[in-house]
Each structure stands twice: as C-alpha cells, then as structure tokens.
Motif scaffolding. Structure first.
Motif, PDB file in Angstrom:
ATOM      1  N   ARG A   1       0.753  -1.143  -0.003  1.00 55.04           N
ATOM      2  CA  ARG A   1       0.088  -0.017   0.012  1.00 55.04           C
ATOM      3  C   ARG A   1       0.879   1.217  -0.082  1.00 55.04           C
ATOM      4  O   ARG A   1       0.772   2.487  -0.827  1.00 55.04           O
ATOM      5  CB  ARG A   1      -0.939  -0.064   1.219  1.00 55.04           C
ATOM      6  CG  ARG A   1      -1.907  -1.092   1.286  1.00 55.04           C
ATOM      7  CD  ARG A   1      -3.065  -0.820   2.389  1.00 55.04           C
ATOM      8  NE  ARG A   1      -2.512  -0.839   3.748  1.00 55.04           N
ATOM      9  CZ  ARG A   1      -2.285  -2.014   4.319  1.00 55.04           C
ATOM     10  NH1 ARG A   1      -2.772  -3.167   3.866  1.00 55.04           N
ATOM     11  NH2 ARG A   1      -1.868  -1.900   5.423  1.00 55.04           N
ATOM     12  N   GLU A   2       1.704   1.420   1.034  1.00 56.92           N
ATOM     13  CA  GLU A   2       2.523   2.573   1.117  1.00 56.92           C
ATOM     14  C   GLU A   2       3.756   2.704   0.188  1.00 56.92           C
ATOM     15  O   GLU A   2       4.380   3.743  -0.147  1.00 56.92           O
ATOM     16  CB  GLU A   2       3.007   2.702   2.382  1.00 56.92           C
ATOM     17  CG  GLU A   2       1.717   2.957   3.513  1.00 56.92           C
ATOM     18  CD  GLU A   2       2.239   3.198   4.926  1.00 56.92           C
ATOM     19  OE1 GLU A   2       3.600   3.376   5.091  1.00 56.92           O
ATOM     20  OE2 GLU A   2       1.362   3.139   5.836  1.00 56.92           O
ATOM     21  N   ARG A   3       4.199   1.359  -0.409  1.00 63.60           N
ATOM     22  CA  ARG A   3       5.260   1.388  -1.419  1.00 63.60           C
ATOM     23  C   ARG A   3       6.586   2.034  -0.995  1.00 63.60           C
ATOM     24  O   ARG A   3       7.080   3.115  -1.407  1.00 63.60           O
ATOM     25  CB  ARG A   3       4.865   1.916  -2.809  1.00 63.60           C
ATOM     26  CG  ARG A   3       3.783   1.075  -3.220  1.00 63.60           C
ATOM     27  CD  ARG A   3       3.520   1.478  -4.668  1.00 63.60           C
ATOM     28  NE  ARG A   3       4.419   1.479  -5.573  1.00 63.60           N
ATOM     29  CZ  ARG A   3       4.648  -0.138  -6.351  1.00 63.60           C
ATOM     30  NH1 ARG A   3       3.660  -0.878  -5.966  1.00 63.60           N
ATOM     31  NH2 ARG A   3       5.803  -0.484  -7.065  1.00 63.60           N
ATOM     32  N   PRO A   4       7.229   1.697   0.226  1.00 65.02           N
ATOM     33  CA  PRO A   4       8.218   2.278   1.113  1.00 65.02           C
ATOM     34  C   PRO A   4       9.614   2.443   0.016  1.00 65.02           C
ATOM     35  O   PRO A   4       9.771   1.360  -0.871  1.00 65.02           O
ATOM     36  CB  PRO A   4       8.746   1.560   2.209  1.00 65.02           C
ATOM     37  CG  PRO A   4       8.038   0.316   1.916  1.00 65.02           C
ATOM     38  CD  PRO A   4       6.796   0.543   1.140  1.00 65.02           C
ATOM     39  N   ALA A   5      10.344   3.260  -0.071  1.00 66.87           N
ATOM     40  CA  ALA A   5      11.418   3.557  -1.060  1.00 66.87           C
ATOM     41  C   ALA A   5      12.535   2.648  -0.399  1.00 66.87           C
ATOM     42  O   ALA A   5      13.525   2.266  -0.915  1.00 66.87           O
ATOM     43  CB  ALA A   5      11.874   4.941  -1.070  1.00 66.87           C
ATOM     44  N   ALA A   6      12.845   2.358   1.032  1.00 67.72           N
ATOM     45  CA  ALA A   6      13.827   1.545   1.737  1.00 67.72           C
ATOM     46  C   ALA A   6      13.330   0.689   2.646  1.00 67.72           C
ATOM     47  O   ALA A   6      12.380   1.303   3.300  1.00 67.72           O
ATOM     48  CB  ALA A   6      14.836   2.587   2.257  1.00 67.72           C
ATOM     49  N   CYS A   7      13.510  -0.598   2.652  1.00 64.92           N
ATOM     50  CA  CYS A   7      13.200  -1.494   3.729  1.00 64.92           C
ATOM     51  C   CYS A   7      14.274  -1.785   4.411  1.00 64.92           C
ATOM     52  O   CYS A   7      15.711  -2.265   3.763  1.00 64.92           O
ATOM     53  CB  CYS A   7      12.316  -2.612   2.950  1.00 64.92           C
ATOM     54  SG  CYS A   7      10.819  -2.229   2.052  1.00 64.92           S
ATOM     55  N   PHE A   8      14.351  -2.024   5.772  1.00 65.01           N
ATOM     56  CA  PHE A   8      15.335  -2.352   6.457  1.00 65.01           C
ATOM     57  C   PHE A   8      14.813  -3.807   7.388  1.00 65.01           C
ATOM     58  O   PHE A   8      13.878  -3.609   8.055  1.00 65.01           O
ATOM     59  CB  PHE A   8      15.992  -1.431   7.423  1.00 65.01           C
ATOM     60  CG  PHE A   8      16.450  -0.379   6.958  1.00 65.01           C
ATOM     61  CD1 PHE A   8      17.999  -0.115   6.789  1.00 65.01           C
ATOM     62  CD2 PHE A   8      15.905   0.807   6.488  1.00 65.01           C
ATOM     63  CE1 PHE A   8      18.680   0.967   6.033  1.00 65.01           C
ATOM     64  CE2 PHE A   8      16.415   1.938   5.916  1.00 65.01           C
ATOM     65  CZ  PHE A   8      17.882   1.974   5.804  1.00 65.01           C
ATOM     66  N   PHE A   9      15.520  -4.891   7.335  1.00 64.42           N
ATOM     67  CA  PHE A   9      15.263  -5.959   8.208  1.00 64.42           C
ATOM     68  C   PHE A   9      16.323  -6.404   8.691  1.00 64.42           C
ATOM     69  O   PHE A   9      17.376  -7.098   8.290  1.00 64.42           O
ATOM     70  CB  PHE A   9      14.800  -7.204   7.032  1.00 64.42           C
ATOM     71  CG  PHE A   9      13.721  -6.788   5.897  1.00 64.42           C
ATOM     72  CD1 PHE A   9      12.426  -6.441   6.475  1.00 64.42           C
ATOM     73  CD2 PHE A   9      13.993  -6.557   4.781  1.00 64.42           C
ATOM     74  CE1 PHE A   9      11.084  -6.284   5.637  1.00 64.42           C
ATOM     75  CE2 PHE A   9      12.867  -6.270   3.994  1.00 64.42           C
ATOM     76  CZ  PHE A   9      11.728  -6.094   4.197  1.00 64.42           C
ATOM     77  N   LEU A  10      16.334  -6.151  10.092  1.00 65.12           N
ATOM     78  CA  LEU A  10      17.872  -6.364  10.873  1.00 65.12           C
ATOM     79  C   LEU A  10      17.141  -6.653  12.073  1.00 65.12           C
ATOM     80  O   LEU A  10      16.479  -6.364  13.210  1.00 65.12           O
ATOM     81  CB  LEU A  10      18.307  -4.951  11.011  1.00 65.12           C
ATOM     82  CG  LEU A  10      18.586  -4.125   9.961  1.00 65.12           C
ATOM     83  CD1 LEU A  10      19.167  -2.739  10.207  1.00 65.12           C
ATOM     84  CD2 LEU A  10      20.161  -4.864   9.424  1.00 65.12           C
TER      85      LEU A  10
END
Length: 406
Positions: A287-296
């Motif tokens: 829905r929001e289509r983030p420009a950057a995703c962090f999976f930590l």
C-alpha cells in the motif's frame, strides 16, 4: 675331470650343511616339549589410582601382562574390585585382548577400593596380588585445558584493553561494512521520492540479542531520517520491542535537534502471531510502497516472504540476521546483507559505545589466533604426511595437545 669331481663333492657338502641348519631349530623346539602354560608365567602387576582430570567417581586400573595374551585359549583380563570399607568384592569388567588399563566409573568418592586382575585362560584364572587401596576424588582443574584457559585469558585481556582504549578516546579501526555505507543513500532516495522508510527489527522479543543489535542500528537510521525529514514506519510484534523502539527513535530525533518531528505512531504494534505479522508487513509494503526497507534482527520462515515483497515494489533493501538458514533468502532478494556477525559489528560501529567496540575488537583477536593456529596446523599436517617431516609432526602433535578437550 678330477677338479670337477671335487667341485661336485663340495657343492653336495654345502647343500647338506644348509639342510641340517634349517632342520636343527625345528628339532630343538620339538624336543623341548609342549608350549608354555599359565603356570609358567610370572604374576600380573596391578596399579590403581584416581583418574586424572575428572569430576570424581572414577578409578583407573593399569596392569602389566607377563605373556598371558600369547597363550592359546586366552579370553581376556577380568577386573576384580574389593570395597575395603564394606569388605564386598565383585567383578567389574572383562577387558578384551590388547587392553592394559581400565577406567572404573561405577565407584563412589566416599569408599576405598583395591583391585586385582585375573587372566582368563582355558578356564583358569591366575589372579594378581591386590593393588594398594585407592579412593576417587574430583579435580578442581583439568590440566588438559590449560591452553584453552590461556587463550581465554588472552581474549579477555584484549577485550578489556580495547574497552579502556575506547574510553580514553582512542579511535579503533573497524572494517567498512557495505550495508552501512548504503544507509544514507537509502534514506536520501526515500526523501527524494517522498516515500516512507520501513524498518523491521525481526520477530523476536527483547531477550534476543539480534533484536537489541537491530534497535541499536535503528538509532543511527532514525537520526538520518530526522535530518532528512523523512517518514519512518516500524511495525512490531512484541510490546517491549515497541516501547524500546519508540524511545530509540525519540532520542534520535532529540539528538538531531528535531524533537517536534517525533510521533509515537511511527512505531505500532501489530500482532504476536508470526504469519499474521508478516501479512500485515506485506500489506504495508504494497500500500505505502516504501522506498527503503530495513530487515535487521532475528527472522525465520517469513524472511523470504518480506524480502520478495520488498523486491517487487522496487525498494532498496538492507537486511541483516544471524540466522544461518535465512541468510540465503536475504542475499538473493536484498541489495545489501549483513551476514551473521556483521549485524553485531554494525551495531558497535554505529553506536560507538566503548564496551561494544572493545568486545568486538577483542573477539577479532581470538579469531585471528584461531585462523593462525588452523593455518599452521594444516601446513604442518600436510608436510608431515607428504614428506614425513619429524619437525612438522612435532608441531602437529603439539597443537593437538594444546587444544584437545578429551
């Protein structure tokens, strides 16, 4: 002709002499009678002592064989134990051919024992004299692990040294991590595109060290987000993680000089259920289509689901986990991946906290020692096997003794 006759006689004489020599030993042995019996041999000598480097309840019995194993019908050595406090005796074990010692692990530290060894030969049991009385006891220090203790002291000393150096302001060298160098790029891209940043600190609670490492990195990312005036969205599946993450982001905004930009809604609780949480995160990404995703943090089966969804929306993805089974999925679907220990190194690198930096550098000393020992051991073993080098064999045996735990 006469000469040939003499030569022939000489050859016959030598042949007869050699034949007599070859037959003589057999005739002599045969004339001595039958092979020796158990009554022809000397007594068995027995020694008993407390087992070295153990936790008690074990006595080692050793003996010398005067030749019983060479007799026909030999079936083994019988270990006979006597409890000198109660006066009871019993057989412990029949030890097979070739053994010269036995560890009796069925004794009590509160009793005293003596041992005898009998050879089982054709139904006979020639018994040794009883050993001296002995009692088992615990050892406070395992001498086989001396080198492990020394290595541990070296690493601990290195950790303390580097922590104190960091506290004094000494700049400690840490290698660059590509994923961390890309944080500014990812946040800058989100700012330019006017899209938010998604941060997921794993699916475990605050009792998992990977979650703590993820939140430490979150503090650095949040400072950059505050400076760039970008939105951050952080769904969580544990209430304690939500509280800690809110405090981390709030402190980051205060440090960046923008306390008014912080909002508690940046971090929101979703659900404790694993795949319910994954479905909610995937919905946010679509829905929001983030420009950057962090999976930590710590991830399990949901790692590929979230990483593939982020890849499908074209987001820059930076992931990091110490879960070996999930690393291939992050490597395949994300732009940058902090592999295993890099997650904790990144946490120390970004926080600059002396204890984290010192611990990281001290661990590096231990890894350097381990790599050197492995390299020297491989070279020594290879040369010793290929060229029978006694010096290399000595080095190999020394390393085995230094780091053997058994």
């Amino acid at each position: 002709m006469l000469m040939l006759l003499r030569i022939a006689k000489f050859i016959v004489f030598i042949s007869a002499l050699l034949l007599a020599i070859s037959i003589l030993p057999t005739q002599c042995v045969y004339s001595q009678g039958a092979s020796p019996t158990s009554s022809d041999l000397g007594p068995i000598t027995v020694r008993a002592h407390d087992t070295d480097n153990d936790a008690g309840s074990s006595i080692t019995v050793e003996w010398d064989d005067p030749g019983y194993e060479k007799l026909d019908g030999f079936a083994g050595f019988l270990i006979w134990r006597t409890n000198t406090l109660t006066g009871t005796s019993d057989s412990v074990e029949v030890v097979p051919f070739g053994a010269r010692s036995y560890d009796d692990r069925s004794v009590s530290d509160d009793s005293t024992y003596s041992y005898a060894v009998a050879a089982l030969v054709n139904g006979e049991r020639p018994m040794s004299a009883p050993s001296v009385q002995v009692r088992s006891a615990k050892q406070w220090f395992d001498s086989r692990l001396t080198w492990v203790l020394i290595l541990g002291l070296i690493i601990c000393g290195a950790v303390i040294y580097f922590i104190e150096s960091a506290k004094r302001g000494t700049k400690l060298f840490l290698r660059r991590i590509a994923g961390l160098e890309a944080i500014d790029e990812a946040v800058g891209r989100a700012t330019e595109m006017g899209r938010p940043i998604l941060f997921v600190a794993g699916i475990q609670d605050m009792d998992d060290v990977q979650t703590i490492a993820g939140l430490t990195i979150l503090g650095s990312i949040a400072r950059t987000v505050a400076e760039y005036d970008t939105k951050i969205n952080m769904p969580v599946r544990a209430s304690l993680v939500m509280t800690a993450a809110r405090e981390t982001i709030k402190q980051a905004y205060i440090t960046a000089g923008r306390p008014d930009g912080y909002n508690d809604d940046m971090v929101h609780y979703v659900t404790d259920e694993q795949f319910g949480f994954v479905a909610a995160v995937d919905g946010i990404m679509v829905r929001e289509r983030p420009a950057a995703c962090f999976f930590l943090g710590a991830f399990f089966a949901e790692s590929l689901i979230m990483a593939e969804t982020g890849n499908s929306i074209g987001a820059i993805q930076i992931a990091g986990t110490a879960m070996p089974a999930q690393l291939p999925f992050f490597v395949a679907a994300c732009d940058y991946t902090l592999i295993g220990e890099e997650l904790f190194a990144a946490s120390a690198y970004l926080s600059g906290e002396p204890r984290q930096l010192g611990s990281l550098k001290g661990a590096d000393v231990g890894k350097a020692i381990a790599m050197i020992v492995i390299l020297v051991g491989v070279i020594a073993t290879t040369i010793a096997s290929a060229w029978n080098s006694e010096s290399m064999l000595w080095i190999e045996n020394l390393l085995r003794q230094m780091f053997s735990t058994g």
